[in-house]
Design an enzyme around this catalytic site. Structure first.
Site, PDB file in Angstrom:
ATOM      1  N   GLY A 135      -1.297  29.497   7.019  1.00  0.00           N
ATOM      2  CA  GLY A 135      -0.799  29.663   8.369  1.00  0.00           C
ATOM      3  C   GLY A 135       0.647  29.243   8.506  1.00  0.00           C
ATOM      4  N   THR A 195       1.890  26.345   9.636  1.00  0.00           N
ATOM      5  CA  THR A 195       2.189  24.962   9.293  1.00  0.00           C
ATOM      6  C   THR A 195       1.257  24.381   8.236  1.00  0.00           C
ATOM      7  OG1 THR A 195       0.799  24.148  11.107  1.00  0.00           O
ATOM      8  CG2 THR A 195       3.139  24.502  11.580  1.00  0.00           C
ATOM      9  N   ASP A 202      -4.996  36.079  10.860  1.00  0.00           N
ATOM     10  CA  ASP A 202      -5.920  35.040  11.292  1.00  0.00           C
ATOM     11  C   ASP A 202      -6.734  35.495  12.496  1.00  0.00           C
ATOM     12  OD1 ASP A 202      -3.596  35.100  12.800  1.00  0.00           O
ATOM     13  OD2 ASP A 202      -3.459  32.947  13.042  1.00  0.00           O
TER      14      ASP A 202
END
Length: 244
Positions: free
Chosen positions: A8, A10, A95
């Site tokens: 993702g 972070t 996602d």
């Protein structure tokens, strides 16, 4: 044994599945992503799927994965076990797509609203017939609080926390309430709209702020922290079967 990897904005998450059951889960900051070739080898994995938003896997490692394992990288053209009505699938977040597939696996033949409360909050709808209808994107909880501080001259930096009343009686409480209550009203509003326009709907909440928000919502909410990874594994299983 399957390995699902979700890189993702972070953090990077990975899960090992054995016959559909999640048996191991780990997370790392994107700056310390492991060598997934070694990780997969140590876990006796046969099949791997990668959802890569941030590009944190080096090309040589990815080539190793492709050479030694049955490897799939999630793309807009990757076959998935649901259909969709999205007009620009090439721009659809991986996602988001994986989370909806995860919802389809957990709650088949039911209308679902999938809420991923991360950096941004995404709202995605799945029909009982297994059709992804589309969704919306909004600033996440921390982003809302940070934006008020960064884009104004005098508003302070405020972190999320417990609200003692709906109406804030200080600037800090007003900002916190504005961000947090705004998200809660947003979720409840979408749930009510979904029920009125689709029929009975199940709400699934995932992402870093999932528990924090779920504890403050009055309606029934299903929380699953591994929804994206579960969806990735279902997409992996679907594609492996297509090759057999």
């Amino acid at each position: 044994m399957n390995l699902a990897i979700d890189i993702g904005n972070t953090r990077t998450k990975a899960a090992v599945f054995n016959d559909g059951a999640l048996v191991q889960h780990e997370e790392w900051p994107n700056g310390s992503v492991p060598n997934f070739f070694e990780y997969a080898t140590n876990q006796a994995v046969q099949n791997i799927i990668l959802s890569n938003v941030a590009g944190a896997v080096h090309l040589d490692v990815q080539e190793q994965l492709q050479h030694h394992f049955r490897f799939f990288e999630l793309h807009p053209t990757t076959p998935i076990p649901i259909s969709h009505e999205y007009e620009t699938p090439e721009t659809l977040g991986k996602d988001r797509l994986a989370a909806v597939v995860g919802a389809y696996a957990l709650l088949p033949r039911q209308h679902c609203l999938v809420v991923d409360a991360g950096t941004c909050i995404t709202y995605d709808w799945l029909s009982a017939e297994g059709v992804y209808l589309g969704g919306n994107i909004a600033p996440g909880l921390s982003m809302r609080l940070q934006a008020m501080h960064r884009f104004t001259a005098r508003l302070p930096e405020v972190k999320r926390g417990e609200a003692t009343a709906l109406i804030g009686r200080s600037t800090e409480k007003a900002m916190r309430n504005g961000a947090q209550q705004g998200v809660l009203f947003e979720i409840e509003g979408y749930r009510e709209w979904s029920a009125a326009n689709l029929g009975p709907v199940k709400v699934l909440l995932t992402g870093g702020d999932a528990i924090f928000l779920a504890n403050k919502l009055k309606s029934e909410i299903f929380v699953n922290h591994h929804l994206v990874l579960l969806g990735l594994n279902k997409i992996l299983e679907y594609n492996v079967k297509r090759l057999e």
